[in-house]
Design an enzyme around this catalytic site. Structure first.
Site, short mmCIF file in Angstrom:
data_model
loop_
_atom_site.label_atom_id
_atom_site.label_comp_id
_atom_site.label_asym_id
_atom_site.label_seq_id
_atom_site.Cartn_x
_atom_site.Cartn_y
_atom_site.Cartn_z
N ARG A 120 0.90 -1.14 -0.08
CA ARG A 120 -0.03 0.06 -0.03
C ARG A 120 0.96 1.13 0.17
O ARG A 120 0.90 2.04 1.05
CB ARG A 120 -0.96 -0.02 1.15
CG ARG A 120 -1.72 -1.25 1.11
CD ARG A 120 -3.00 -1.45 2.22
NE ARG A 120 -4.08 -0.84 1.42
CZ ARG A 120 -5.40 -0.75 1.98
NH1 ARG A 120 -5.30 -1.07 3.02
NH2 ARG A 120 -6.42 -0.35 1.11
N GLN A 125 -1.16 2.54 -6.06
CA GLN A 125 -2.58 2.71 -5.56
C GLN A 125 -3.41 2.46 -6.86
O GLN A 125 -4.52 1.92 -6.58
CB GLN A 125 -2.76 4.43 -5.34
CG GLN A 125 -2.18 5.01 -4.13
CD GLN A 125 -2.39 6.47 -3.80
OE1 GLN A 125 -2.67 7.11 -4.83
NE2 GLN A 125 -2.45 6.82 -2.60
N ASP A 128 -4.25 -1.24 -6.18
CA ASP A 128 -4.74 -1.72 -4.95
C ASP A 128 -6.09 -2.39 -5.00
O ASP A 128 -7.24 -1.55 -4.80
CB ASP A 128 -4.71 -0.40 -3.85
CG ASP A 128 -4.98 -0.78 -2.54
OD1 ASP A 128 -5.18 -1.88 -2.31
OD2 ASP A 128 -4.67 0.09 -1.50
N SER A 131 -8.33 -1.61 -1.49
CA SER A 131 -8.95 -0.25 -1.62
C SER A 131 -10.28 -0.22 -2.42
O SER A 131 -11.39 0.39 -2.16
CB SER A 131 -8.13 1.11 -1.92
OG SER A 131 -7.03 1.09 -1.03
N TYR A 226 -3.15 0.56 7.92
CA TYR A 226 -3.90 -0.18 8.71
C TYR A 226 -3.79 0.32 10.12
O TYR A 226 -2.60 1.00 10.39
CB TYR A 226 -3.45 -1.90 8.78
CG TYR A 226 -3.78 -2.35 7.54
CD1 TYR A 226 -5.24 -3.04 7.18
CD2 TYR A 226 -2.98 -2.81 6.28
CE1 TYR A 226 -5.55 -3.61 6.10
CE2 TYR A 226 -3.26 -3.37 5.03
CZ TYR A 226 -4.65 -3.75 5.06
OH TYR A 226 -4.97 -4.44 3.81
#
Length: 370
Positions: A120, A125, A128, A131, A226
């Site tokens: 991450r 991105q 991901d 997400s 996280y």
């Protein structure tokens, strides 16, 4: 390279690669095979894939012919037997949880790329998957809650009197939590949100939510966004503060996960007993045990007058857009992996290194080795 798309086993309704991605991949010199009916549950017919350049084959033909195989859910034992050494497998495998499966795949000699293990970091991105799918889950969780709540979400002023807006608490302000905040606000609810990471306060407030802050939280910027394990003293403070918000809420949506561990219990039986009759809890951590005592994965139960919805498969409830988002993530990863029509497994690249779980007969994923 020969790429193969498999039909997902029920109840999964998504498909790994969208026709838009297939068109790009075939246009760059790759051959794409797709199992008959693989896109049907996502409202994408075989004809649409054929127009994009794919060739429709049987499942056995795809498994035997394709050099890189795509299926979101892990392959079962029978399919694994059909894999020859040196093939590539792309899906969502939860390597820190499914350890025995990782050993089995390593012995098979396949190279496993698990989309949920992509680092991450900013550069990753666009790949991901967590997400992307959390966006779907956060949105759909609010709609589920609204459908099951015996009250309105927005404030209504009617000839029969004024109805107060619903109070919604979101626990965990990651991607799913932030999407849930935005969706609940659009529906007119009064929204509060809690997270152990003080840094997300600004994001919560920018979406119109009130941030419930418990002083003393430990935050690790190296944890990939996280939450991390907190001290027992903090957990006690957190429980006391959360209880006040939980018992006054009409809806609670929980999203709290710690990678590789059982989900922390944040809503206890005693809290459920104090909640409003008819209140709804949507537990998005159900697959890892749940944040609420009494949660059962993929089931809806009622305890102490509170409806608890445990659902870890919400992306599959919106298969068309969820497939398109997942497919785009995979397509962006393939830009790194495929050099024209050949594989480029560069372990100097932290994205490839972090995503590759097994290779050349061994487990190479560092978090699992530790």
């Amino acid at each position: 390279m020969i790429l193969g798309i498999l039909k997902e086993p029920s109840p999964e309704t998504r498909v790994s690669l969208h026709p838009e991605a297939v068109k790009v991949l075939t246009g760059s010199g790759n051959q794409v095979l797709i199992e008959t009916g693989a896109g049907d549950s996502s409202f994408l017919s075989d004809a649409v894939y054929q127009e994009a350049g794919a060739t429709v084959k049987s499942r056995v033909e795809v498994l035997e012919t394709a050099e890189m195989i795509f299926q979101i859910t892990p392959l079962d034992a029978e399919d694994q037997k059909k894999l020859s050494r040196g093939k590539y497998l792309v899906g969502v495998y939860q390597p820190l949880v499914a350890r025995e499966l990782m050993k089995s795949l390593a012995e098979t000699g396949v190279t496993l790329l698990s989309m949920d293990s992509i680092p991450r970091i900013t550069r990753a991105q666009s790949m991901d998957v967590l997400s992307s799918m959390s966006t779907v889950s956060g949105y759909k969780a609010v709609l589920l809650a609204a459908a099951n709540l015996p009250r309105f979400f927005p404030m209504l002023m009617t000839a029969a009197g004024t109805i107060a807006p619903a109070k919604v608490l979101i626990i965990g302000a990651g991607v799913a939590g932030l999407q849930a905040i935005a969706t609940a606000k659009r529906l007119g609810a009064v929204v509060e949100a809690f997270d152990t990471r003080p840094s997300v306060k600004e994001q919560v407030e920018s979406l119109g939510g009130k941030f419930v802050e418990v002083p003393g939280a430990v935050e690790d910027k190296g944890a990939g966004g996280y939450a991390v394990e907190q001290s027992e003293e903090y957990k006690q403070k957190q429980s006391e503060m959360l209880e006040k918000s939980i018992i006054k809420s009409d809806v609670v949506i929980t999203t709290a996960l710690i990678p590789g561990r059982k989900a922390p219990i944040l809503i206890t039986r005693s809290m459920l007993e104090k909640m409003k009759a008819g209140a709804v809890v949507v537990d998005l951590a159900a697959a890892n045990g749940g944040n609420c005592e009494g949660t059962e994965n993929n089931k809806t139960v009622t305890l102490s007058g509170v409806t608890i919805i445990g659902n870890s498969a919400l992306p599959a409830s919106m298969p068309e857009d969820a497939s398109k988002m997942y497919s785009k993530n995979v397509q962006n990863l393939l830009k790194l992996l495929l050099n024209e029509d050949k594989i480029n497994l560069n372990f100097e690249d932290e994205i490839i290194k972090g995503t590759c779980i097994t290779h050349d007969g061994a487990i190479i994923y560092e978090p699992l080795l530790k």
